[in-house]
Structures are given as structure tokens and as C-alpha cells.
Scaffold this active site. Structure first.
Site, PDB file in Angstrom:
ATOM      1  N   HIS A 221     -18.420   1.539   7.170  1.00 42.25           N
ATOM      2  CA  HIS A 221     -16.960   1.558   7.394  1.00 42.25           C
ATOM      3  C   HIS A 221     -16.664   2.901   8.068  1.00 42.25           C
ATOM      4  O   HIS A 221     -16.667   3.951   7.418  1.00 42.25           O
ATOM      5  CB  HIS A 221     -16.235   1.434   6.049  1.00 42.25           C
ATOM      6  CG  HIS A 221     -14.743   1.524   6.163  1.00 42.25           C
ATOM      7  ND1 HIS A 221     -13.914   0.438   5.963  1.00 42.25           N
ATOM      8  CD2 HIS A 221     -13.915   2.563   6.469  1.00 42.25           C
ATOM      9  CE1 HIS A 221     -12.651   0.806   6.149  1.00 42.25           C
ATOM     10  NE2 HIS A 221     -12.629   2.098   6.446  1.00 42.25           N
TER      11      HIS A 221
ATOM     12  N   GLU B 137      -8.247  -5.093   5.040  1.00 41.77           N
ATOM     13  CA  GLU B 137      -8.076  -4.785   3.617  1.00 41.77           C
ATOM     14  C   GLU B 137      -6.846  -5.486   3.037  1.00 41.77           C
ATOM     15  O   GLU B 137      -6.861  -5.916   1.890  1.00 41.77           O
ATOM     16  CB  GLU B 137      -7.990  -3.270   3.422  1.00 41.77           C
ATOM     17  CG  GLU B 137      -9.368  -2.631   3.570  1.00 41.77           C
ATOM     18  CD  GLU B 137      -9.341  -1.127   3.688  1.00 41.77           C
ATOM     19  OE1 GLU B 137      -8.945  -0.631   4.763  1.00 41.77           O
ATOM     20  OE2 GLU B 137      -9.705  -0.443   2.728  1.00 41.77           O
TER      21      GLU B 137
ATOM     22  N   ARG C 140     -12.889  15.262   7.328  1.00 47.10           N
ATOM     23  CA  ARG C 140     -13.643  15.653   6.126  1.00 47.10           C
ATOM     24  C   ARG C 140     -15.069  16.044   6.479  1.00 47.10           C
ATOM     25  O   ARG C 140     -15.685  15.415   7.353  1.00 47.10           O
ATOM     26  CB  ARG C 140     -13.677  14.507   5.111  1.00 47.10           C
ATOM     27  CG  ARG C 140     -12.319  14.125   4.561  1.00 47.10           C
ATOM     28  CD  ARG C 140     -12.473  13.141   3.412  1.00 47.10           C
ATOM     29  NE  ARG C 140     -11.204  12.584   3.022  1.00 47.10           N
ATOM     30  CZ  ARG C 140     -10.909  11.283   3.063  1.00 47.10           C
ATOM     31  NH1 ARG C 140     -11.812  10.403   3.453  1.00 47.10           N
ATOM     32  NH2 ARG C 140      -9.723  10.862   2.685  1.00 47.10           N
TER      33      ARG C 140
ATOM     34  N   ASN D 283       0.872  -1.171   0.000  1.00 46.43           N
ATOM     35  CA  ASN D 283       0.000   0.000   0.000  1.00 46.43           C
ATOM     36  C   ASN D 283       0.911   1.225   0.000  1.00 46.43           C
ATOM     37  O   ASN D 283       1.467   1.586   1.033  1.00 46.43           O
ATOM     38  CB  ASN D 283      -0.904  -0.035   1.244  1.00 46.43           C
ATOM     39  CG  ASN D 283      -1.956   1.060   1.224  1.00 46.43           C
ATOM     40  OD1 ASN D 283      -1.867   2.002   0.438  1.00 46.43           O
ATOM     41  ND2 ASN D 283      -2.939   0.944   2.104  1.00 46.43           N
TER      42      ASN D 283
ATOM     43  N   ARG E 170      -2.736  -2.013  -3.393  1.00 43.86           N
ATOM     44  CA  ARG E 170      -3.961  -1.250  -3.175  1.00 43.86           C
ATOM     45  C   ARG E 170      -3.900  -0.029  -4.083  1.00 43.86           C
ATOM     46  O   ARG E 170      -2.957   0.758  -4.030  1.00 43.86           O
ATOM     47  CB  ARG E 170      -4.045  -0.798  -1.719  1.00 43.86           C
ATOM     48  CG  ARG E 170      -5.292  -0.004  -1.518  1.00 43.86           C
ATOM     49  CD  ARG E 170      -5.370   0.689  -0.204  1.00 43.86           C
ATOM     50  NE  ARG E 170      -6.616   1.430  -0.167  1.00 43.86           N
ATOM     51  CZ  ARG E 170      -6.771   2.573   0.471  1.00 43.86           C
ATOM     52  NH1 ARG E 170      -5.779   3.087   1.150  1.00 43.86           N
ATOM     53  NH2 ARG E 170      -7.919   3.200   0.448  1.00 43.86           N
TER      54      ARG E 170
HETATM   55  P1  AMP Z   1      -9.074   3.471  10.811  1.00 45.51           P
HETATM   56  O1  AMP Z   1      -9.052   4.592   9.808  1.00 45.51           O
HETATM   57  O2  AMP Z   1      -9.993   2.370  10.443  1.00 45.51           O
HETATM   58  O3  AMP Z   1      -7.711   3.001  11.207  1.00 45.51           O
HETATM   59  O4  AMP Z   1      -9.708   4.106  12.142  1.00 45.51           O
HETATM   60  C1  AMP Z   1      -9.009   5.042  12.924  1.00 45.51           C
HETATM   61  C2  AMP Z   1      -9.988   5.827  13.751  1.00 45.51           C
HETATM   62  O5  AMP Z   1     -10.846   4.928  14.492  1.00 45.51           O
HETATM   63  C3  AMP Z   1      -9.351   6.696  14.822  1.00 45.51           C
HETATM   64  O6  AMP Z   1      -8.960   7.950  14.303  1.00 45.51           O
HETATM   65  C4  AMP Z   1     -10.488   6.838  15.820  1.00 45.51           C
HETATM   66  O7  AMP Z   1     -11.304   7.923  15.464  1.00 45.51           O
HETATM   67  C5  AMP Z   1     -11.285   5.571  15.672  1.00 45.51           C
HETATM   68  N1  AMP Z   1     -11.096   4.647  16.808  1.00 45.51           N
HETATM   69  C6  AMP Z   1     -10.173   3.684  16.955  1.00 45.51           C
HETATM   70  N2  AMP Z   1     -10.322   3.042  18.145  1.00 45.51           N
HETATM   71  C7  AMP Z   1     -11.375   3.617  18.763  1.00 45.51           C
HETATM   72  C8  AMP Z   1     -12.038   3.429  20.016  1.00 45.51           C
HETATM   73  N3  AMP Z   1     -11.660   2.513  20.884  1.00 45.51           N
HETATM   74  N4  AMP Z   1     -13.085   4.229  20.304  1.00 45.51           N
HETATM   75  C9  AMP Z   1     -13.492   5.186  19.438  1.00 45.51           C
HETATM   76  N5  AMP Z   1     -12.911   5.391  18.239  1.00 45.51           N
HETATM   77  C10 AMP Z   1     -11.868   4.642  17.913  1.00 45.51           C
END
Ligand code: AMP
Length: 402
Positions: free
Chosen positions: A209, A387, A242, A7, A92
């Protein structure tokens, strides 16, 4: 089959090596960050538990790919005796325009599509292409497969992908909804169908998602029918930084009253908005905003309320678009980990048939799970997305069939 998943971003290179024949085991993975910027660093670990983390000298994606592959055969950290063991590389790729609707072996023609896609994904496609060319140089002869974020959404009907704009903007300038996160939506919907026990072809699924970027997809019979992100990943629900959906006139108005250039406006909408902009605490991370709200910060509580409300509205819209529903899925960082967010999204929806089992919702787990009560009209599931694994599986499929 040994598959390397790459990626390649603007200044980062993430890689994962899988042994698909040994239960899809992760042999090693790593991340090189701040490529071409001061302070370049690399994290690496392998299945034996050996870890490396330090500053590295990497100026571009090619040097990054070389370093990553050197680690895979390193005498101390390596997991392969030779790079010849790698059977294929899965990349990716963000934008495939209307031309690529499934994972595909990378040829010169595919590279041309990637270059065309750079018009619509200038922050991603050029770097994805650099990642492919770096692999061609460092691992000559190993087939490269492109797995496109937009591909899963290529089944959307025109009523979902056309905007209410002059038609020539579509026919001449390719302005339409493409959707993103396709690999994730597809992956979690397949697992949801497996857990449910019915074939995906008979199911209506809404996948949420919810990570730093967030999108919602309506899926019928295993095919994407509509999705919340649009021409770019800016449309749809509110995200970390965003704005998501807004009145397009706001863009013109703010540019005029604040004297902003298109680039500055783009930055405001993509990097300074969402829960970061609404919460006012300088963080886009839902954990920080939830913590501040729990301590009584009203602006943060309001930001969370808006975030959840927008998701709720999309679920309602897609329930109607699908003419009913079988499964609702939460995935990605916030969707998998925040029980508060899931409860907030589903609050008040009992009457519509969404019955959340609050005890199950509160359980922390990295396993796919059902969090609805047995009498819920729709199954509600939390399914961790993966992913990288989905790209490895697609790459294996393409190579086996070619
Ligand atoms: P991702 O882009 O899928 O890696 O998700 C990252 C985002 O998930 C972080 O910036 C948080 O906003 C959210 N996140 C991760 N763990 C938690 C949690 N335990 N509680 C609330 N939000 C979370």
C-alpha cells in the site's frame, strides 16, 4: 441496505453513502475540510452528477455530520427522501489495541476501547470517537459499526509483533507492532485472490500500500502474518513525510545535538522526513519528485531510488517470511499510478522470479490488473484500493449477522 461511511479526522470529515443492494452504488460523497479552523469548506457530489463546493460554517464534527446528512436529504442535492432510509453507519477507526480483531457494532464497551486506543493513536482515535458521537446525536437509533485499521493485523504471530525490548513494556504498556492500513491490505488481497481464481486460504500474498502513508503486509491463507508499520504508522518503508525504519539511537542523538523536545522530534520524524526530507524540493508528492528527477534533479532521483529500494527490501524479507509467494500487489496513490515506481521496485528481481510485463505496467487504468508476464513465477497485480467500500461491506456484514 443503505450504508453511510464516515471517516472523521482531526479537522476533516469524509462521508460516502452507498446503496449496497444496487450493486454497491455510491449515492453521494463529500468532504468537509478545515473544521474548526478559518476557511472551512465542503465538497459534495451525488450520483446524478450534481456538485457543491463552497465555504461552510462548521465548528465541530457534530455540526459537520449534521451538514453532511442535511445534504443527503436536501431538496436540490439530496439522494434520500428521509434519513430514516439509512440502515447503518460504518466508521473508520485507527486503533483497536489487542481488544478488537474484527469490525464490530459500536457499544459503550467499544467506545472504552477507542478511548484506551487514544494512548497509542492520539492523533486519530479521539476524532474517530467524536465522529461516532456526532452520528449518535444526529442520527439517533441508526446502528454504528467500527472498522479498525489495526484489526486485520490481529492474526500476526508474536514473532512478528514483539520488539526486542523488556517484555514488561509489552505486558504492562502494550508496546508491540499493531500495523495499520488493515482495511486496505485485506480488501486488495481478497480481490487479488478473486482475480487469481484460487481461494485466499491457499495463497501467499504481499500487498504494497504505497500512498502518502505506506505499508507492506505479508498475508498467508487470507491472514496477516507481518506488516511494516509498527506501534505507530512511523515504522516501515519511507513515506511521503515519515522516515520509516531507522536506527533508534538516531532519535536520541538528534534530540541531544539539536536540543529537540519529544514533540519536535515527533514532528521531524512524521512530518519533515521521508521523500519530502530527502528530495529537498519541499514536496512529499511523488509526482513532483518524479517530475524534478526527470528534469535532472539528482537529489530527487536519489530520493526515488531510496524509496523504491526500501520497498524492494521488504518484499524480499516477506518472501522469506512467507516461505514463498503467489501474488505481489501494488495499491494506493503511488502504487496504483506510478509505473516508474513499480518498475524501479522490481528492477533486478527477474532472477528471483518477478517478471514484469513492461507494456502492461505502463497502461494507465483504474481497473484491477495483472502486470506480470505469463512465465513470471509470481503474479504481479495492480489493484485500486477502496477503503470506503470495504468499510461499507464490513458494516453490512456486521448488521446482517447481528
Ligand atoms: P493516497 O495516500 O493513497 O491518496 O496517495 C497519495 C499519494 O500518491 C500522493 O501524495 C503521491 O505521492 C502519490 N501519487 C498519486 N498519483 C501519482 C502518480 N500518477 N504518480 C506518482 N505518484 C502518485
Amino acid at each position: 441496505m443503505i450504508i453511510l461511511v464516515i471517516n472523521a479526522g482531526s479537522s476533516s470529515l469524509k462521508f460516502t453513502l452507498y446503496d449496497m443492494d444496487d450493486n454497491k452504488k455510491v449515492l453521494a460523497n463529500g468532504l468537509i475540510e478545515r473544521i474548526g479552523i478559518e476557511g472551512t469548506s465542503m465538497k459534495y457530489s451525488n450520483f446524478k452528477g450534481e456538485k457543491f463546493q463552497d465555504k461552510v460554517d462548521v465548528k465541530n464534527a457534530r455540526e459537520g455530520t449534521k451538514l453532511a446528512t442535511d445534504f443527503l436529504v436536501d431538496s436540490k442535492y439530496g439522494v434520500l427522501s428521509s434519513l430514516e432510509a439509512i440502515n447503518g453507519i460504518g466508521h473508520r477507526i485507527v486503533h483497536g489495541m489487542e481488544k478488537i480483531s474484527e469490525p464490530i457494532r459500536v457499544t459503550e464497551k467499544v467506545k472504552e476501547v477507542l478511548k484506551e486506543g487514544a494512548l497509542l493513536a492520539p492523533l486519530h482515535n479521539p476524532h474517530n470517537l467524536v465522529g461516532i458521537e456526532a452520528c449518535e446525536a444526529v442520527l439517533p437509533g441508526v446502528p454504528n459499526v467500527g472498522v479498525f485499521d489495526t484489526a486485520f493485523h490481529s492474526t500476526m504471530p508474536p514473532r512478528a509483533y514483539l520488539y526486542g525490548l523488556p517484555y514488561s513494556l509489552y505486558t504492562e504498556d502494550h508496546i508491540r507492532r499493531y500495523g495499520f492500513h488493515g482495511t486496505s491490505h485485506h480488501y486488495v488481497s481478497k480481490i487479488a485472490a478473486q482475480i487469481d481464481g484460487r481461494p485466499a486460504s491457499s495463497l501467499r500474498i504481499i500487498t504494497c500500500h504505497l500512498g502518502n502513508g505506506a505499508s507492506i503486509t505479508a498475508i498467508k491463507g487470507g491472514k496477516s502474518q507481518d506488516t511494516s508499520m509498527g506501534l505507530t504508522p512511523l515504522e516501515g518503508v519511507i513515506m511521503g513525510t515519515r522516515s520509516g525504519d531507522l536506527d533508534p539511537a538516531i532519535v536520541i542523538h538528534v534530540m541531544e545535538i539539536k536540543n529537540k523536545t519529544p514533540k519536535e522530534m515527533d514532528n521531524l520524524l512524521n512530518k519533515q522526513s521521508g521523500v519530502l526530507g530527502l528530495s529537498g524540493i519541499g514536496s512529499s508528492d511523488l509526482r513532483d519528485i518524479e517530475e524534478a528527477a526527470n528534469k535532472g534533479n539528482q537529489q530527487c532521483a536519489q530520493a526515488l531510488d531510496i524509496y523504491a529500494y526500501r520497498i524492494k527490501k521488504y518484499i524480499g524479507a516477506y518472501l522469506a517470511a512467507l516461505g514463498g509467494l503467489d501474488i505481489l500487489v501494488f495499491t494506493a496513490g503511488a502504487g496504483e499510478n506510478s509505473s516508474t515506481l513499480r518498475a524501479s521496485v522490481l528492477s533486478g528481481l527477474d532472477g528471483l522470479g518477478f517478471k514484469l510485463d513492461t507494456e502492461k505496467n505502463d497502461v494507465r487504468s483504474s481497473e484491477p490488473r495483472v502486470i506480470s508476464t505469463p512465465d513470471s513465477l509470481y503474479k504481479i497485480m495492480v489493484i485500486p484500493t477502496n477503503e470506503e467500500l470495504a468499510i461499507a461491506e464490513s458494516t453490512e456484514q456486521v448488521l446482517k449477522s447481528s
